[in-house]
Design a protein around this motif. Sequence first.
Motif, PDB file in Angstrom:
ATOM      1  N   THR A 156     -10.933   3.107  -1.263  1.00  0.00           N
ATOM      2  CA  THR A 156     -11.182   4.519  -1.546  1.00  0.00           C
ATOM      3  C   THR A 156     -12.600   4.716  -2.062  1.00  0.00           C
ATOM      4  O   THR A 156     -13.340   5.579  -1.566  1.00  0.00           O
ATOM      5  N   MET A 157     -12.995   3.898  -3.020  1.00  0.00           N
ATOM      6  CA  MET A 157     -14.310   4.116  -3.629  1.00  0.00           C
ATOM      7  C   MET A 157     -15.456   3.679  -2.710  1.00  0.00           C
ATOM      8  O   MET A 157     -16.526   4.269  -2.733  1.00  0.00           O
ATOM      9  N   LYS A 158     -15.208   2.659  -1.869  1.00  0.00           N
ATOM     10  CA  LYS A 158     -16.247   2.284  -0.894  1.00  0.00           C
ATOM     11  C   LYS A 158     -16.423   3.393   0.135  1.00  0.00           C
ATOM     12  O   LYS A 158     -17.514   3.611   0.643  1.00  0.00           O
ATOM     13  N   ALA A 159     -15.318   4.088   0.437  1.00  0.00           N
ATOM     14  CA  ALA A 159     -15.406   5.205   1.387  1.00  0.00           C
ATOM     15  C   ALA A 159     -16.139   6.384   0.746  1.00  0.00           C
ATOM     16  O   ALA A 159     -16.913   7.072   1.407  1.00  0.00           O
ATOM     17  N   VAL A 160     -15.928   6.589  -0.561  1.00  0.00           N
ATOM     18  CA  VAL A 160     -16.617   7.675  -1.278  1.00  0.00           C
ATOM     19  C   VAL A 160     -18.131   7.481  -1.180  1.00  0.00           C
ATOM     20  O   VAL A 160     -18.881   8.394  -0.878  1.00  0.00           O
ATOM     21  N   ILE A 161     -18.571   6.228  -1.406  1.00  0.00           N
ATOM     22  CA  ILE A 161     -20.013   5.956  -1.459  1.00  0.00           C
ATOM     23  C   ILE A 161     -20.575   5.622  -0.065  1.00  0.00           C
ATOM     24  O   ILE A 161     -21.757   5.407   0.111  1.00  0.00           O
ATOM     25  N   ARG A 162     -19.685   5.587   0.927  1.00  0.00           N
ATOM     26  CA  ARG A 162     -20.019   5.314   2.333  1.00  0.00           C
ATOM     27  C   ARG A 162     -20.541   3.897   2.568  1.00  0.00           C
ATOM     28  O   ARG A 162     -21.401   3.671   3.413  1.00  0.00           O
ATOM     29  N   LEU A 163     -19.995   2.947   1.805  1.00  0.00           N
ATOM     30  CA  LEU A 163     -20.234   1.543   2.150  1.00  0.00           C
ATOM     31  C   LEU A 163     -19.407   1.245   3.386  1.00  0.00           C
ATOM     32  O   LEU A 163     -19.716   0.359   4.180  1.00  0.00           O
ATOM     33  N   ILE A 164     -18.274   1.970   3.510  1.00  0.00           N
ATOM     34  CA  ILE A 164     -17.510   2.004   4.750  1.00  0.00           C
ATOM     35  C   ILE A 164     -17.351   3.485   5.100  1.00  0.00           C
ATOM     36  O   ILE A 164     -17.273   4.316   4.196  1.00  0.00           O
ATOM     37  N   GLU A 165     -17.364   3.813   6.385  1.00  0.00           N
ATOM     38  CA  GLU A 165     -17.284   5.236   6.748  1.00  0.00           C
ATOM     39  C   GLU A 165     -15.836   5.721   6.668  1.00  0.00           C
ATOM     40  O   GLU A 165     -14.937   5.092   7.239  1.00  0.00           O
ATOM     41  N   PRO A 166     -15.596   6.829   5.951  1.00  0.00           N
ATOM     42  CA  PRO A 166     -14.227   7.348   5.858  1.00  0.00           C
ATOM     43  C   PRO A 166     -13.702   7.809   7.216  1.00  0.00           C
ATOM     44  O   PRO A 166     -14.482   8.174   8.089  1.00  0.00           O
ATOM     45  N   THR A 167     -12.380   7.781   7.374  1.00  0.00           N
ATOM     46  CA  THR A 167     -11.737   8.257   8.605  1.00  0.00           C
ATOM     47  C   THR A 167     -11.681   9.783   8.598  1.00  0.00           C
ATOM     48  O   THR A 167     -11.844  10.426   9.635  1.00  0.00           O
ATOM     49  N   ALA A 168     -11.437  10.378   7.418  1.00  0.00           N
ATOM     50  CA  ALA A 168     -11.375  11.837   7.301  1.00  0.00           C
ATOM     51  C   ALA A 168     -11.561  12.231   5.846  1.00  0.00           C
ATOM     52  O   ALA A 168     -11.506  11.377   4.954  1.00  0.00           O
TER      53      ALA A 168
END
Length: 331
Positions: free
Chosen positions: A57-69
Amino acid sequence: MQPILEVEHLKKYYPLRHSFLSSQCDAVRACDDVSFKLYPGETLGVVGESGCGKSTTMKAVIRLIEPTAGSVILQGTDFLSLRGNELKQARRHIKMIFQDPYSSLNPRMTVKEIISEPLDITKGYADREEREEIIVHTMQQVGLDPEFTNRYPHEFSGGQRQRIGIARAIILHPEVIICDEPVSALDVSIQAKILNLLKKLQRELGIAYIFISHNLGVVRNIADRVIVMYLGQIVEEGNNTELFQDPQHPYTQVLLSSVPGLSGGGPVIMQGDVPDPADPPSGCRFHTRCPYAAPICRLQKPELLENVPGHRCACHRTAEISLSGKAETEE
Ligand SMILES: Nc1ncnc2c1ncn2[C@@H]1O[C@H](COP(=O)(O)OP(=O)(O)OP(=O)(O)O)[C@@H](O)[C@H]1O
Ligand SMILES: [Mg+2]
């Protein structure tokens, strides 16, 4: 007060390989519809069993991984729509530090090179002299001797290495730092020193922390508010006192009752193992392990409701108890 960070309906699915037998392509729903707010200068603790999706969740927040939605609003800006230079500039406002200072620091770079990297990327200084001053000042802020600027990470102890990671994170004065298990790899005596350092920096620089930890004692010590995650979703959110003294969700009660010295939950027994996040249970995801599960829990997803001001909980039973309590007081 306006939140500094607003996360809405965030999802991160990791696709699984197409199976021979299934016509569908499944995915691990590591973060599945997560919404929360972070306010300036506060510490938001994030707890939950291993694999519940805290890091994702937090990696997606900071865009270390790209969120799905979903959406991430940082200081009023739509962070997920940023590209190129705009993204680079916005990244100075939000940083992340990790559990393992051994693997998160490049062994071939000197301390000075590691700390100054974000500064050089954003050209955050007027001349060489100012650059030097900022580096020395940052090292002092985190309790590192500026004499050691030309040493390599392996020449430092675990605690000092974490200080290097913190120095790199604060050098551009970010408003938000995500700390993913920042003290879990350290000795207990060193843990306290690093936690005190984080608190000191928060007072001095007004940083808001998202603090992920499986150690509930540490979260109780440092967090103003706490989020509890289960299988990729938030099941409860409340301020520190409320959450630790009056946990509402059966899952939070189990988590707390498993830690000696943390009361509030009482002896609630959890059944079975964590279900597969690629095929989560219907209705309430916790129903397969919940001692209070009723037929509705299998059928209907409970909403995250604010039964008590500032305290949200996603549980049919809690909502029902709260409703009947309200009816009684109104009578
Ligand atoms: N790159 C990946 N590819 C596929 N699945 C992944 C990937 N990273 C994580 N997962 C899965 O996503 C789920 C959430 O993992 P995540 O690391 O976010 O959990 P966590 O709460 O941080 O756990 P821990 O407390 O162990 O750090 C787990 O089921 C994990 O196996
Ligand atoms: Mg993790």
